[in-house]
Design a protein around this motif. Structure first.
Motif, mmCIF file in Angstrom:
data_model
loop_
_atom_site.group_PDB
_atom_site.id
_atom_site.type_symbol
_atom_site.label_atom_id
_atom_site.label_comp_id
_atom_site.label_asym_id
_atom_site.label_seq_id
_atom_site.Cartn_x
_atom_site.Cartn_y
_atom_site.Cartn_z
ATOM 1 N N TYR A 115 0.569 -5.244 -12.259
ATOM 2 C CA TYR A 115 0.358 -3.797 -12.347
ATOM 3 C C TYR A 115 -0.399 -3.293 -11.125
ATOM 4 O O TYR A 115 -0.070 -2.250 -10.563
ATOM 5 C CB TYR A 115 -0.423 -3.436 -13.610
ATOM 6 N N LEU A 116 -1.415 -4.039 -10.716
ATOM 7 C CA LEU A 116 -2.187 -3.661 -9.535
ATOM 8 C C LEU A 116 -1.295 -3.656 -8.292
ATOM 9 O O LEU A 116 -1.359 -2.736 -7.478
ATOM 10 C CB LEU A 116 -3.356 -4.625 -9.338
ATOM 11 N N SER A 117 -0.443 -4.648 -8.175
ATOM 12 C CA SER A 117 0.468 -4.711 -7.029
ATOM 13 C C SER A 117 1.414 -3.515 -7.011
ATOM 14 O O SER A 117 1.612 -2.890 -5.962
ATOM 15 C CB SER A 117 1.276 -6.008 -7.084
ATOM 16 N N GLY A 118 1.980 -3.174 -8.148
ATOM 17 C CA GLY A 118 2.882 -2.027 -8.216
ATOM 18 C C GLY A 118 2.176 -0.723 -7.906
ATOM 19 O O GLY A 118 2.705 0.136 -7.192
ATOM 20 N N SER A 123 1.078 3.578 -4.103
ATOM 21 C CA SER A 123 0.039 4.362 -3.430
ATOM 22 C C SER A 123 0.158 4.295 -1.913
ATOM 23 O O SER A 123 -0.025 5.300 -1.227
ATOM 24 C CB SER A 123 -1.349 3.867 -3.842
ATOM 25 N N GLY A 124 0.461 3.115 -1.410
ATOM 26 C CA GLY A 124 0.584 2.952 0.033
ATOM 27 C C GLY A 124 1.724 3.760 0.621
ATOM 28 O O GLY A 124 1.553 4.471 1.618
ATOM 29 N N GLY A 151 0.840 -8.900 -0.748
ATOM 30 C CA GLY A 151 0.178 -10.176 -0.999
ATOM 31 C C GLY A 151 0.028 -10.476 -2.472
ATOM 32 O O GLY A 151 0.325 -11.581 -2.932
ATOM 33 N N PHE A 152 -0.425 -9.489 -3.237
ATOM 34 C CA PHE A 152 -0.537 -9.683 -4.687
ATOM 35 C C PHE A 152 0.839 -9.935 -5.309
ATOM 36 O O PHE A 152 1.003 -10.817 -6.147
ATOM 37 C CB PHE A 152 -1.180 -8.461 -5.354
ATOM 38 N N GLY A 153 1.804 -9.134 -4.910
ATOM 39 C CA GLY A 153 3.142 -9.259 -5.493
ATOM 40 C C GLY A 153 3.789 -10.590 -5.206
ATOM 41 O O GLY A 153 4.387 -11.208 -6.096
#
Length: 163
Positions: A115-118, A123-124, A151-153
């Motif tokens: 979720y944070l990655s998405g 946002s970016g 990176g997270f994804g």
């Protein structure tokens, strides 16, 4: 897009708010009384692989940078150097982020990192598109924020199916 797809798939498989211990304890899947624990685990396993595939498709858009760079040069007057600085920053940031994602992944569930990655990915690119071609906003949005998201994804998409 990534966050929306993951939420749609979790709702589709009715796994969104379930705890695996509850499923194993009751030996049934809610609304599916004939499912046993093995079927639920297999369903989760295939769902994880499918979700990782979708994450890779979304985050793999970084490899279409040549198309984005040509538009930045033509429409917004970026130099080739400026567009490559943005791409280089993204490529430099995402492997470093994977190191921190690995450490954070031991403490936080993979779903939340997804979720944070998405959210960061959206946002970016939103930040990059909101300021009509400002180099600083594109650099910050795509180079830094989307680099962290990538990176997270990638960490999630590569480690979750294996585990």
């Amino acid at each position: 897009l990534q966050l929306k797809l993951s939420l749609q798939w979790t709702n589709l498989f009715v796994i969104k708010s379930l705890n695996i211990k509850t499923i194993l304890k009751n030996r049934s899947f809610p609304n599916q009384k004939n499912w046993d624990a093995d079927t639920v685990l297999k369903t989760r396993k295939y769902f994880t692989v499918l979700a990782s595939f979708v994450i890779m498709l979304c985050i793999g858009s970084v490899y279409s940078w040549s198309i984005i760079a040509s538009e930045l040069i033509e429409k917004y007057g970026f130099s080739a150097f400026q567009s490559q600085i943005i791409f280089g920053t993204l490529i430099a940031i995402f492997p470093v982020t994977m190191i921190f994602a690995g450490k954070l992944g031991k403490k936080v569930r993979h779903r939340y990192l997804g979720y944070l990655s998405g959210l960061l990915f959206f946002s970016g690119y939103y930040l990059a598109g909101s300021f009509q071609g400002s180099f600083f906003s594109v650099f910050t949005g795509i180079g830094i924020v989307a680099g962290i998201s990538t990176g997270f994804g990638y960490w999630i998409a590569l480690t979750a199916p294996v585990q």
